[in-house]
Design a protein around this motif. Structure first.
Motif, PDB file in Angstrom:
ATOM      1  N   LYS A   1      -9.722   8.252  -1.139  1.00 35.70           N
ATOM      2  CA  LYS A   1      -8.617   7.304  -1.067  1.00 35.70           C
ATOM      3  C   LYS A   1      -9.097   5.905  -1.428  1.00 35.70           C
ATOM      4  O   LYS A   1      -8.428   5.180  -2.163  1.00 35.70           O
ATOM      5  CB  LYS A   1      -7.998   7.310   0.338  1.00 35.70           C
ATOM      6  N   LEU A   2     -10.248   5.542  -0.950  1.00 38.33           N
ATOM      7  CA  LEU A   2     -10.827   4.239  -1.255  1.00 38.33           C
ATOM      8  C   LEU A   2     -11.072   4.105  -2.751  1.00 38.33           C
ATOM      9  O   LEU A   2     -10.747   3.074  -3.356  1.00 38.33           O
ATOM     10  CB  LEU A   2     -12.129   4.058  -0.478  1.00 38.33           C
ATOM     11  N   SER A   3     -11.585   5.138  -3.363  1.00 40.66           N
ATOM     12  CA  SER A   3     -11.853   5.123  -4.799  1.00 40.66           C
ATOM     13  C   SER A   3     -10.565   4.947  -5.606  1.00 40.66           C
ATOM     14  O   SER A   3     -10.511   4.145  -6.547  1.00 40.66           O
ATOM     15  CB  SER A   3     -12.551   6.427  -5.193  1.00 40.66           C
ATOM     16  N   VAL A   4      -9.521   5.681  -5.244  1.00 44.31           N
ATOM     17  CA  VAL A   4      -8.240   5.595  -5.957  1.00 44.31           C
ATOM     18  C   VAL A   4      -7.638   4.204  -5.795  1.00 44.31           C
ATOM     19  O   VAL A   4      -7.164   3.602  -6.765  1.00 44.31           O
ATOM     20  CB  VAL A   4      -7.255   6.682  -5.460  1.00 44.31           C
ATOM     21  N   ILE A   5      -7.669   3.676  -4.592  1.00 47.75           N
ATOM     22  CA  ILE A   5      -7.112   2.343  -4.349  1.00 47.75           C
ATOM     23  C   ILE A   5      -7.870   1.303  -5.162  1.00 47.75           C
ATOM     24  O   ILE A   5      -7.265   0.401  -5.757  1.00 47.75           O
ATOM     25  CB  ILE A   5      -7.137   2.005  -2.836  1.00 47.75           C
ATOM     26  N   ARG A   6      -9.176   1.424  -5.212  1.00 51.16           N
ATOM     27  CA  ARG A   6      -9.966   0.476  -6.007  1.00 51.16           C
ATOM     28  C   ARG A   6      -9.622   0.565  -7.490  1.00 51.16           C
ATOM     29  O   ARG A   6      -9.553  -0.456  -8.176  1.00 51.16           O
ATOM     30  CB  ARG A   6     -11.454   0.720  -5.784  1.00 51.16           C
ATOM     31  N   MET A   7      -9.418   1.784  -7.996  1.00 58.41           N
ATOM     32  CA  MET A   7      -9.046   1.942  -9.409  1.00 58.41           C
ATOM     33  C   MET A   7      -7.699   1.287  -9.693  1.00 58.41           C
ATOM     34  O   MET A   7      -7.531   0.611 -10.710  1.00 58.41           O
ATOM     35  CB  MET A   7      -9.005   3.421  -9.791  1.00 58.41           C
ATOM     36  N   VAL A   8      -6.753   1.483  -8.800  1.00 58.03           N
ATOM     37  CA  VAL A   8      -5.420   0.905  -8.995  1.00 58.03           C
ATOM     38  C   VAL A   8      -5.488  -0.618  -8.916  1.00 58.03           C
ATOM     39  O   VAL A   8      -4.888  -1.324  -9.734  1.00 58.03           O
ATOM     40  CB  VAL A   8      -4.416   1.466  -7.963  1.00 58.03           C
ATOM     41  N   LYS A   9      -6.233  -1.124  -7.942  1.00 62.19           N
ATOM     42  CA  LYS A   9      -6.379  -2.584  -7.826  1.00 62.19           C
ATOM     43  C   LYS A   9      -7.021  -3.157  -9.080  1.00 62.19           C
ATOM     44  O   LYS A   9      -6.604  -4.211  -9.576  1.00 62.19           O
ATOM     45  CB  LYS A   9      -7.226  -2.948  -6.599  1.00 62.19           C
ATOM     46  N   SER A  10      -8.001  -2.475  -9.601  1.00 66.28           N
ATOM     47  CA  SER A  10      -8.664  -2.916 -10.821  1.00 66.28           C
ATOM     48  C   SER A  10      -7.682  -2.940 -11.990  1.00 66.28           C
ATOM     49  O   SER A  10      -7.652  -3.907 -12.767  1.00 66.28           O
ATOM     50  CB  SER A  10      -9.837  -1.987 -11.133  1.00 66.28           C
ATOM     51  N   SER A  11      -6.875  -1.916 -12.108  1.00 65.36           N
ATOM     52  CA  SER A  11      -5.867  -1.865 -13.174  1.00 65.36           C
ATOM     53  C   SER A  11      -4.856  -3.001 -13.029  1.00 65.36           C
ATOM     54  O   SER A  11      -4.458  -3.615 -14.020  1.00 65.36           O
ATOM     55  CB  SER A  11      -5.129  -0.525 -13.157  1.00 65.36           C
ATOM     56  N   LEU A  12      -4.456  -3.264 -11.798  1.00 70.13           N
ATOM     57  CA  LEU A  12      -3.511  -4.361 -11.551  1.00 70.13           C
ATOM     58  C   LEU A  12      -4.126  -5.704 -11.925  1.00 70.13           C
ATOM     59  O   LEU A  12      -3.470  -6.550 -12.558  1.00 70.13           O
ATOM     60  CB  LEU A  12      -3.072  -4.374 -10.087  1.00 70.13           C
ATOM     61  N   GLN A  13      -5.368  -5.901 -11.557  1.00 74.43           N
ATOM     62  CA  GLN A  13      -6.031  -7.166 -11.872  1.00 74.43           C
ATOM     63  C   GLN A  13      -6.244  -7.309 -13.375  1.00 74.43           C
ATOM     64  O   GLN A  13      -6.067  -8.395 -13.924  1.00 74.43           O
ATOM     65  CB  GLN A  13      -7.353  -7.273 -11.113  1.00 74.43           C
ATOM     66  N   ASN A  14      -6.592  -6.215 -14.054  1.00 77.37           N
ATOM     67  CA  ASN A  14      -6.747  -6.266 -15.510  1.00 77.37           C
ATOM     68  C   ASN A  14      -5.428  -6.612 -16.189  1.00 77.37           C
ATOM     69  O   ASN A  14      -5.394  -7.394 -17.142  1.00 77.37           O
ATOM     70  CB  ASN A  14      -7.281  -4.939 -16.054  1.00 77.37           C
TER      71      ASN A  14
END
Length: 147
Positions: A22-35
């Motif tokens: 779950k932590l990994s998925v959330i980090r990926m989504v946050k990264s996509s949002l920031q990009n």
């Protein structure tokens, strides 16, 4: 609460509970949002964030489909878990009946009569159902109604 605030809160909880996936998925989504925010040059609206989340979900569903065809069961279960995590952040999906009603109403709004008008209909429908329905399902319903 915005999507980013919800993700931050859930990320903290996942860290405390040692939920690695779950932590990994959330980090990926946050990264996509920031990009996406950097690319657009402004703060993302809720609609923009939903678009990014939808894109992430679609990528995983497409990958899941390909992995299932290739009989890669080791990757399929992992992707199913990621999809389940992402779906928690999506708005409630429209039922097929609700979607069909929206399709019929939009077809009459734009005055579509044949398959040649599918572009007009899809252009009018997609903003109405953004994040609430899968585009391929909308497309299938529109095609059925225009036949």
């Amino acid at each position: 609460m915005t999507l980013l605030e919800q993700l931050n809160q859930d990320m903290k909880t996942a860290m405390k509970n040692k939920e690695k996936q779950k932590l990994s998925v959330i980090r990926m989504v946050k990264s996509s949002l920031q990009n996406e925010q950097i690319k657009s040059g402004h703060e993302l609206s809720q609609d923009d964030a939903l678009t990014v989340l939808n894109r992430e979900l679609k990528q995983r569903k497409d990958s899941l489909n390909e992995f299932e065809k290739a009989n890669r069961d080791d990757l399929v279960s992992n992707l199913r878990d990621e999809i389940a995590i992402l779906e928690q952040y999506m708005p409630e999906q429209l039922s097929e009946d609700e979607l069909l009603d929206i399709v019929k109403a939009t077809i009459s709004e734009v005055g579509a009569t044949s398959k040649a008008d599918i572009g007009k209909v899809m252009g009018a429908i997609m903003p109405k159902v953004k994040g609430k329905a899968d585009g391929s399902l909308v497309n299938r319903f529109v095609l059925q109604q225009l036949q």
